[in-house]
Enzyme design. Structure first.
Site, PDB file in Angstrom:
ATOM      1  N   GLY A  66       1.215   3.997   4.674  1.00  0.00           N
ATOM      2  CA  GLY A  66       2.624   3.475   3.677  1.00  0.00           C
ATOM      3  C   GLY A  66       2.967   2.167   4.400  1.00  0.00           C
ATOM      4  O   GLY A  66       3.853   2.303   5.640  1.00  0.00           O
ATOM      5  N   SER A  67       2.417   1.030   3.969  1.00  0.00           N
ATOM      6  CA  SER A  67       3.071  -0.393   4.631  1.00  0.00           C
ATOM      7  C   SER A  67       2.669  -1.714   3.208  1.00  0.00           C
ATOM      8  O   SER A  67       1.999  -1.443   2.413  1.00  0.00           O
ATOM      9  CB  SER A  67       1.877  -0.346   5.212  1.00  0.00           C
ATOM     10  N   ARG A  68       2.094  -3.225   4.097  1.00  0.00           N
ATOM     11  CA  ARG A  68       1.900  -4.439   3.169  1.00  0.00           C
ATOM     12  C   ARG A  68       1.177  -4.922   4.388  1.00  0.00           C
ATOM     13  O   ARG A  68       0.823  -5.283   5.630  1.00  0.00           O
ATOM     14  CB  ARG A  68       3.007  -4.183   2.454  1.00  0.00           C
TER      15      ARG A  68
ATOM     16  N   MET B 217       0.592  -1.017   0.233  1.00  0.00           N
ATOM     17  CA  MET B 217       0.097   0.176   0.111  1.00  0.00           C
ATOM     18  C   MET B 217       0.748   1.544  -0.057  1.00  0.00           C
ATOM     19  O   MET B 217       1.607   1.221   0.892  1.00  0.00           O
ATOM     20  CB  MET B 217      -0.584  -0.337   1.112  1.00  0.00           C
TER      21      MET B 217
END
Length: 220
Positions: A184-186, A96
């Site tokens: 911001g990440s996953r 993301m």
């Protein structure tokens, strides 16, 4: 129970940021004029788009379907060892960026068998090592078909807060709000071997709005 707090289509977690930036915008406008207030106004607008929490209808029913748990791009599909349940699994990773919706959604309906939080580093979430070295929260779901699905929220380079709304023993609903990751990440999803994938590497996906896979014992 899944937490569903949202106001005017914005996740509840975002309102402290939005209101603070709007207040600073108004203060700078009054004290120094419009031009000095523009940076705060832009931050307000960015916060509004970042914390948006759209209501999404579920896709057409699919027996054993696994929903996409996050918005973003599929950056990895691989057979690995699930480090949380100690089993061979298919891992699908969704990255993301800051412009994606950051509300995470429950991929299957069922029982929350376990929740584990791990402090860690803050590498770029697009890197493979982020899955095991970054700060993360893992959720073990057992579907109504008895299949185990592990969903892991992974912090990123600038993500400094992982929120998970579910606890061990909760009954999760399909597409319910699982949690939120700031900036911001996953999200990694570990599926049983034999699951039939509905996405491909590089696909852009939307949480709760499309199928990620079909669990193996429920395929036609």
């Amino acid at each position: 129970m899944n937490r569903k707090a949202r106001i005017l289509g914005i996740a509840l977690e975002g309102w402290p940021f939005i209101l603070a930036f709007l207040a600073l915008t108004a203060l700078l406008w009054c004290l120094a004029g419009l031009w000095w207030s523009l940076p705060m106004l832009l931050l307000s607008l960015f916060s509004l788009q970042f914390f948006r929490d759209p209501q999404r209808p579920l896709p057409e029913a699919l027996a054993g379907g696994v929903l996409c748990p996050a918005d973003g791009r599929v950056i990895a599909i691989e057979q690995v060892e699930d480090p949380y349940l100690q089993r061979p699994a298919i891992k699908i990773s969704i990255f993301m960026n800051v412009f994606d919706v950051h509300v995470n959604r429950t991929p299957v309906a069922g029982l929350v068998r376990g929740v584990w939080y791990f402090p860690g580093r803050f590498f770029n979430a697009a890197l493979a090592k982020a899955s095991l070295e970054n700060e993360r929260n893992a959720l073990w779901l057992q579907s109504e078909f008895g299949q185990d699905v592990t969903v892991v929220q992974v912090a990123g380079l600038v993500a400094r807060r992982i929120l998970c709304y579910l606890r061990q023993g909760d009954v999760a609903e399909l597409g319910g709000r699982l949690g939120f990751i700031r900036f911001g990440s996953r999200v990694d999803t570990y599926l049983p071997l034999g699951s039939q994938l509905r996405v491909s590497l590089g696909d852009k996906v939307r949480s709760g709005a499309q199928w990620l896979a079909v669990l193996p014992e429920t395929q036609a």
